[in-house]
Design an enzyme around this catalytic site. Structure first.
Site, PDB file in Angstrom:
ATOM      1  N   CYS B  17      17.502  13.866 -20.569  1.00  0.00           N
ATOM      2  CA  CYS B  17      16.145  13.619 -21.015  1.00  0.00           C
ATOM      3  C   CYS B  17      15.327  12.980 -19.893  1.00  0.00           C
ATOM      4  O   CYS B  17      15.859  12.617 -18.859  1.00  0.00           O
ATOM      5  CB  CYS B  17      16.163  12.668 -22.187  1.00  0.00           C
ATOM      6  SG  CYS B  17      17.019  11.154 -21.757  1.00  0.00           S
ATOM      7  N   CYS B 102      46.179  12.672  15.854  1.00  0.00           N
ATOM      8  CA  CYS B 102      45.552  13.835  15.209  1.00  0.00           C
ATOM      9  C   CYS B 102      44.968  13.501  13.844  1.00  0.00           C
ATOM     10  O   CYS B 102      43.949  14.048  13.446  1.00  0.00           O
ATOM     11  CB  CYS B 102      46.517  15.005  15.121  1.00  0.00           C
ATOM     12  SG  CYS B 102      48.025  14.591  14.287  1.00  0.00           S
ATOM     13  N   ASP B 551      -9.879  34.502   4.869  1.00  0.00           N
ATOM     14  CA  ASP B 551     -10.142  34.754   6.275  1.00  0.00           C
ATOM     15  C   ASP B 551     -10.336  36.268   6.371  1.00  0.00           C
ATOM     16  O   ASP B 551      -9.656  37.023   5.676  1.00  0.00           O
ATOM     17  CB  ASP B 551      -8.917  34.312   7.092  1.00  0.00           C
ATOM     18  CG  ASP B 551      -9.028  34.740   8.524  1.00  0.00           C
ATOM     19  OD1 ASP B 551     -10.089  34.498   9.112  1.00  0.00           O
ATOM     20  OD2 ASP B 551      -8.062  35.320   9.042  1.00  0.00           O
ATOM     21  N   ASP B 762      -3.956  33.588   7.748  1.00  0.00           N
ATOM     22  CA  ASP B 762      -2.754  33.637   8.555  1.00  0.00           C
ATOM     23  C   ASP B 762      -2.174  32.217   8.625  1.00  0.00           C
ATOM     24  O   ASP B 762      -2.875  31.271   8.920  1.00  0.00           O
ATOM     25  CB  ASP B 762      -3.187  34.117   9.950  1.00  0.00           C
ATOM     26  CG  ASP B 762      -2.035  34.201  10.902  1.00  0.00           C
ATOM     27  OD1 ASP B 762      -1.309  33.198  11.025  1.00  0.00           O
ATOM     28  OD2 ASP B 762      -1.863  35.262  11.514  1.00  0.00           O
ATOM     29  N   ASP B 766      -4.695  29.878  10.962  1.00  0.00           N
ATOM     30  CA  ASP B 766      -5.624  29.203  10.057  1.00  0.00           C
ATOM     31  C   ASP B 766      -5.057  27.903   9.521  1.00  0.00           C
ATOM     32  O   ASP B 766      -5.534  27.396   8.502  1.00  0.00           O
ATOM     33  CB  ASP B 766      -5.970  30.136   8.890  1.00  0.00           C
ATOM     34  CG  ASP B 766      -6.669  31.388   9.373  1.00  0.00           C
ATOM     35  OD1 ASP B 766      -7.497  31.278  10.277  1.00  0.00           O
ATOM     36  OD2 ASP B 766      -6.373  32.473   8.839  1.00  0.00           O
TER      37      ASP B 766
END
Lengths: 75, 901
Positions: B17, B102, B551, B762, B766
């Site tokens: 919820c 290792c 544009d 673009d 832009d």
């Protein structure tokens, strides 16, 4: 580890605030019902428990978060 | 000290919820070094920024666990080769060094990976057991990390999820999606199991409770089933079994200072059960006696709440189907060339510059560039492009698309999280995890609601205890939809019943689900059509838009000049030609002009050559060619002297075009550039060249008008040219002669007039204007979506997707508002009903179990209403999509001038 310590302190401080609030609310209910009206004992006891429980539920989160803020503010 | 913040997404389980959302957010925000926490209920994820120097992943996991939720983690065993058991290595050997260190090497390498919580290397078994967060750490990253420290690692089968419940995993290719689905399926199973138990026993409890009303059916029911203690015994396993989750979850939250829905359920079920037990064991205690045991309330309340949870788990997964579809596109394996051999490896192990082989019908594993072979690829799933796109050497291919016919090899250029598909998925996921402003308010309300409800429960109890019972109680009154009389119930029992009903009916689950579920469905729906919303806020803002600014060049128009009109001189006819129809004459004018321009490098000349080729005219080389800079060209073609250029050139050479001047002026008035063609010093015709409108510009603007939007165009062109284009497309407002750097300023001016403005352009050029607008839409970005500016990314170069974005946003917000309306209506009506506001007039009260059912229905109705979005279809036609590769340009009659913006 520090986080756990803070949490523990929050829990300890909070319980000292919200427990009296809820027990107090329940007792007030008992007192009011004892001195006003003619309520059976079971209803008074039951009502006291219910009001106390709901007060605990309401006060717990409010108190805990306030105490948390206080402690985090200090640290 | 400077903070270096990293972004993190944690998969959270156990949230049900909106108040859970605020609790998880609160718990994470409290950690030092954690910021920007956004938790989304619909996707069960928490997005946050954190400072790795100040907070560890473990702290975050613990904080979430502390308040009763869990972060989904998984465990995996890797077989690690190259480690040795020798405890005392021969001195000076590298092998010996390895045996001593290792374990540290491998563990260190694994623990350093993002998303790895812990790793334990067992030298004896030669294994590394890794606990990690799916989606954050990948198996291939682990293998790579181990390889980098000098060992070889191989995944062992059957990883499994550790928390909150263990889920068996698949041996390979198990990814975040699978795990999330597994977790959800497990939740559905768990709640389904609970439902079967609670439902089956609850039915028996109901039968026993209403034994007296069974009439002829009494013969089939044993009488002992109606005994209160038997009903009590039957109810107990429901409360302690399926109902236990509410008690344990609420207690866990409560002790950390948080309250959630579980608490409402727990107090409701607990109170009903507790009072029933007291009335059964001590009927003279004054709580209503045997006539008010309410075991069936506790049993059915539990059953209905679990029914709600089960249905919610079932339906919630369906709102995220779109992202699931996207994720499924990712093939599990890839065929690559390794050591001159073909190898099949998991896709997430493909590395940059790997040579990947693709056969017909196979999915392409990662992004890359074809270097051998030829085929057609179906890219519709990502770009919406309906026709298969041809692929040859040098062409880019996108991971997740499907190879149709041929076979080819390509070099991987983007792998893992960098692929277009991964970027799109990330974008959609981020959008789904974000919050719309409207949701923040709903979450705040829901988050504070629980406390308010408990306060209200106290008030309701006190009112009915001290005043209501004495004033209004009627022993013949009953529960709504129940013949069950309240009878001898006392003041405490009656007040408690109403108080409990308020707790149960007030659950704001529906409020919490209303917005995120619709946003999730909306962003998914957008992605289906190649419209990517970057956040829920983008959807909300888009739905409120009043003005859209386009544009011009490259958005409304193609951005390159094309031949739009060819007019042949009426007196002119090619000598020796038998052709006489005007069409063929215009064809000849264009053909000869194209031959003359064949060697020209001028953009207008190039447009004429392309125009002639597109009309199927044969273009040979000219016999001679001479460029006249600033004026045109002259050439000798098929024995004729061709002169092609501007008006000034014709005047200088004494060619009289007075008969065609009205045509030339009309073309120029429409913003076109007119080229004059003379053959053997006689006027032969006019060729008009202009930047052409995109195929669907007019259709898109028409639809935007239908949606009630004002459409503006911004361009660097002069006013006359710009207005000519605006007329053709149906633009309402022209912003002409605007320099590229001033576009953002023009958007600001519109905003100052009180308009909500979107800028479509673009994504790179832009960017300032896109950022200034309320909503920036980057069009035709292709699949490199990560680089794009803007709130909405339109993958295809199809302007109609602006309409799709608007319609998806409006449909989504419509759903959000409907959901919120119904959720609030439910609570607004439900709470007074539960509090007994109508009892004085109707002598009816709501039973807790009916309140539970209503609560479940409200959540389900919100989710089902959201699912209706699945049928959403945009109003613009999708059947004839333009090809993405514009290798075969077509000529269109609608035109625009070649502008310089």
């Amino acid at each position: 580890m520090e986080h756990e310590q803070v949490e523990k302190e929050v829990a300890q401080r909070s319980v000292l605030i919200y427990l009296p609030i809820s027990i107090g609310s329940g007792l007030i209910f008992l007192l009011v019902t004892t001195f006003t009206g003619n309520y059976p004992l079971v209803a008074r006891i039951g009502g006291m428990v219910w009001v106390g429980l709901l007060s605990l539920i309401v006060s717990m989160p409010i108190v805990i978060s306030r105490v948390k803020k206080q402690l985090h503010g200090k640290s | 000290m400077t903070e270096t913040l990293s972004d993190l997404t944690l998969p959270i389980s156990g949230m049900t919820c909106a108040s859970c959302v605020s609790h998880v957010e609160g718990a994470l925000k409290e950690l030092p070094g954690v910021s920007n926490v956004v938790v989304n209920l619909a996707v069960n994820k928490a997005n946050l920024s954190y400072d790795p120097q100040r907070v560890k992943l473990d702290d975050m996991l613990a904080a979430v666990k502390d308040i009763g939720y869990a972060v989904l983690t998984a465990e995996l065993t890797l077989d690690v080769r190259g480690m040795t058991l020798r405890q005392t290595p021969p001195s000076g050997t590298s092998q010996g060094d390895a045996c001593a260190s290792c374990v540290d090497h491998v563990e260190g390498a694994l623990n350093e990976l993002d998303g790895v919580i812990a790793s334990v290397v067992d030298l004896g078994l030669g294994t590394a057991k890794v606990t990690y967060i799916p989606g954050l750490a990948t198996v291939s990253a682990m293998k790579r990390a181990v390889r980098e420290v000098g060992y070889e690692a191989q995944e062992r089968p059957a990883p499994f999820i550790l928390s909150p419940t263990k889920v068996r995993g698949r041996s390979e290719g198990t990814d975040a999606l699978d795990r999330e689905r597994q977790a959800r399926e497990e939740e559905i199973k768990r709640q389904g199991r609970n439902l079967v138990i609670a439902g089956a026993i609850g039915l028996i409890v109901m039968t026993g409770t209403f034994y007296d009303m069974l009439g002829t059916f009494k013969a089939f029911v044993p009488v002992w089933l109606s005994y209160k203690w038997v009903i009590g015994l039957l109810t107990t396993p429901i409360v302690l079994g399926p109902g236990r989750q509410f008690f344990s979850n609420s207690w866990r939250g409560l002790k950390h200072g948080v309250t959630d829905m579980n608490l409402l359920y727990a107090t409701g079920i607990g109170a009903a059960y507790g009072i029933a037990v007291i009335n059964t064991l001590f009927p003279k205690a004054g709580f209503g006696g045997e006539g008010a045991t309410f075991f069936e309330s506790a049993a059915l309340l539990t059953g209905f709440i679990i029914l709600g949870r089960w249905l919610e788990a079932l339906t919630r997964g369906r709102t995220s189907e779109a992202i699931r579809k996207l994720m499924k596109l990712q093939p599990k394996v890839a065929r690559v060339m390794r050591n001159d051999r073909e190898e099949e490896i998991p896709t997430d192990e493909v590395e940059l510059d790997d040579v990947v082989l693709v056969r017909p019908g196979e999915s392409i594993a990662v992004d890359g560039e074809v270097f051998e072979g030829y085929s057609a690829v179906d890219e519709s799933m990502l770009t919406g492009e309906s026709l298969p796109v041809e692929k040859k050497a040098g062409d880019a291919v996108i991971g997740g698309t499907i190879n149709k016919t041929g076979a080819f090899k390509f070099k991987a250029t983007r792998v893992g999280k960098e692929t277009a598909l991964a970027q799109i998925i990330k974008l959609v996921e981020d959008a789904q995890a974000s919050k719309a402003p409207i949701q923040k308010l709903a979450d705040w309300v829901a988050g504070h609601f629980i406390l308010g409800v408990h306060l209200l429960a106290v008030v309701v109890f006190l009112f009915w205890f001290f005043f209501g019972y004495q004033m209004f109680f009627d022993p013949n009154s009953s529960f709504i939809m129940s013949p069950y009389k309240l009878g001898e119930i006392g003041v405490f029992g009656f007040s408690l019943l109403l108080s409990v009903t308020v707790l149960v009916i007030s659950c704001p689950c529906a409020v919490g689900l209303a917005t995120p579920s619709a946003m999730m469905a909306g962003t998914g729906k957008g992605a289906e059509f190649g419209v990517l919303f970057k956040g829920a806020e983008a959807i909300e803002n888009t739905s409120k838009l009043q003005t859209i600014v386009f544009d011009k060049t490259g958005t409304l128009t193609k951005g390159e000049p094309s031949v739009t009109d060819v007019i042949a001189g009426c007196e002119w006819k090619m000598e020796g030609s038998r052709l006489s129809s005007s069409d063929l004459q215009t064809g000849n004018v264009l053909r000869l002009a194209a031959i003359a321009e064949k060697n020209s490098e001028h953009p207008l000349g190039d447009a004429i050559v392309r125009g002639a080729e597109a009309r199927g005219l044969q273009i040979v080389g000219p016999d001679s060619f001479n460029s006249i800079p600033g004026h045109g060209v002259e050439a000798k073609v098929e024995g004729a002297e061709i002169l092609l250029g501007n008006r000034k050139l014709m005047k200088e050479r004494g060619v009289d075009f007075s008969s065609m001047m009205s045509n030339a002026e009309a073309l120029e008035a429409n913003g076109k550039t007119v080229m004059f063609v003379a053959i053997d010093a006689k006027p032969a015709g006019l060729i008009a060249v202009a930047d052409t409108l995109k195929e669907y510009s007019v259709e898109a603007i028409k639809h935007l008008h239908k949606l009630g939007l004002e459409v503006a165009m911004i361009t660097g062109d002069n006013q006359r040219t710009a207005e000519a284009i605006a007329r053709q497309v149906g633009i309402d407002r022209v912003l002409a002669e605007v320099l590229p750097q001033d576009k953002a300023e023009e958007v600001k001016k519109l905003q100052a007039q009180g308009k909500k403005v979107a800028m479509v352009g673009d994504g790179v050029n832009d960017a300032p204007a896109l950022a200034q607008a309320e909503v920036g839409m980057a069009i035709g970005s292709g699949t490199d979506v990560a680089k794009e500016t803007g709130d909405i990314i339109l993958i295809k170069d199809d302007i109609r997707d602006v309409v799709v974005a608007m319609e998806v946003a409006k449909a989504t917000m419509r759903k959000v508002k409907q959901n919120l309306f119904w959720a609030f209506v439910y609570n607004t009506l439900g709470i007074p009903l539960g509090a007994g506001l109508f009892y004085p007039f109707a002598s009816l009260i709501l039973s807790p179990e009916l309140a539970g059912l209503m609560m479940a229905v409200s959540s389900i109705s919100v989710t089902l209403n959201t699912l209706l979005l699945k049928g959403f279809k945009p109003s613009v036609g999708r059947e004839h999509k333009p090809r993405q590769d514009s290798g075969n340009p077509q000529l269109h009659h609608a035109t625009a001038s070649a502008g310089d913006d």
